[in-house]
Motif scaffolding. Structure first.
Motif, short mmCIF file in Angstrom:
data_model
loop_
_atom_site.label_atom_id
_atom_site.label_comp_id
_atom_site.label_asym_id
_atom_site.label_seq_id
_atom_site.Cartn_x
_atom_site.Cartn_y
_atom_site.Cartn_z
N UNK A 78 55.26 -22.80 3.91
CA UNK A 78 55.65 -21.68 4.76
C UNK A 78 54.82 -20.44 4.48
N UNK A 79 54.98 -19.45 5.32
CA UNK A 79 54.25 -18.21 5.14
C UNK A 79 54.40 -17.28 6.32
N UNK A 139 51.55 -14.83 15.91
CA UNK A 139 51.81 -15.69 17.06
C UNK A 139 50.51 -16.39 17.47
N UNK A 140 50.62 -17.68 17.73
CA UNK A 140 49.46 -18.48 18.11
C UNK A 140 48.81 -19.21 16.96
N UNK A 141 49.14 -18.82 15.75
CA UNK A 141 48.57 -19.46 14.56
C UNK A 141 49.24 -20.81 14.29
N UNK A 142 48.72 -21.49 13.27
CA UNK A 142 49.25 -22.78 12.87
C UNK A 142 49.66 -22.76 11.40
N UNK A 196 57.10 -16.15 17.80
CA UNK A 196 58.06 -15.39 16.97
C UNK A 196 59.43 -16.06 16.88
N UNK A 197 59.83 -16.75 17.91
CA UNK A 197 61.14 -17.42 17.88
C UNK A 197 61.16 -18.65 16.97
N UNK A 233 57.51 -17.14 8.91
CA UNK A 233 57.68 -15.89 9.64
C UNK A 233 56.50 -15.74 10.59
N UNK A 234 56.81 -15.60 11.87
CA UNK A 234 55.77 -15.47 12.89
C UNK A 234 55.88 -14.09 13.50
#
Length: 125
Positions: free
Chosen positions: A8-9, A13-16, A86-87, A122-123
């Motif tokens: 996790x980390x 938004x849009x990242x992997x 984000x969701x 966390x996004x």
């Protein structure tokens, strides 16, 4: 059976991200494995599962973005998370059904006997 989740980390938004869950036990190849998530103030809910047969299932909101896989030689299950939103922000838990006998109830928390400690995703927008 002990499960150790990691990966996790904090991402945008849009990242992997790729989550990993290492399991103890000599018969991992016979386990059904699941990933669940719990957002703040919400109940823990199903994300994805992979059967000992290799069958997979996903909740609708992650289909096409998340991929669950397993490496039986490493006693590890993965959750590849692409196009994060984000969701998707939540604590992600892996879970195991060592008997591999409740696939038809794979979305239910009670179908899994063992749980990892969770890893926070966390996004940001």
């Amino acid at each position: 059976v002990q499960l150790q989740a990691s990966g996790g980390g904090l991402v945008q938004a849009g990242d992997s991200l790729r989550l990993s869950c290492a399991a103890s036990g000599r018969t991992f190849s016979s386990y059904d494995m699941g990933w669940f998530c719990q957002a703040p103030g919400k109940e823990r809910e199903f994300v994805a599962a992979i059967a000992w047969t290799g069958s997979t299932d996903y909740r609708n909101s992650v289909k096409g973005r998340f991929t669950i896989s397993r490496d039986n030689a490493k006693n590890t299950v993965y959750l590849q998370m692409n196009s994060l939103k984000p969701e998707d922000t939540a604590v992600y838990y892996c879970a195991a059904d060592p008997n591999g006998s409740r696939w038809y109830l794979r979305t239910r928390l009670t179908s899994y006997d063992y749980w990892g400690q969770g890893t926070l995703v966390t996004v940001s927008s």
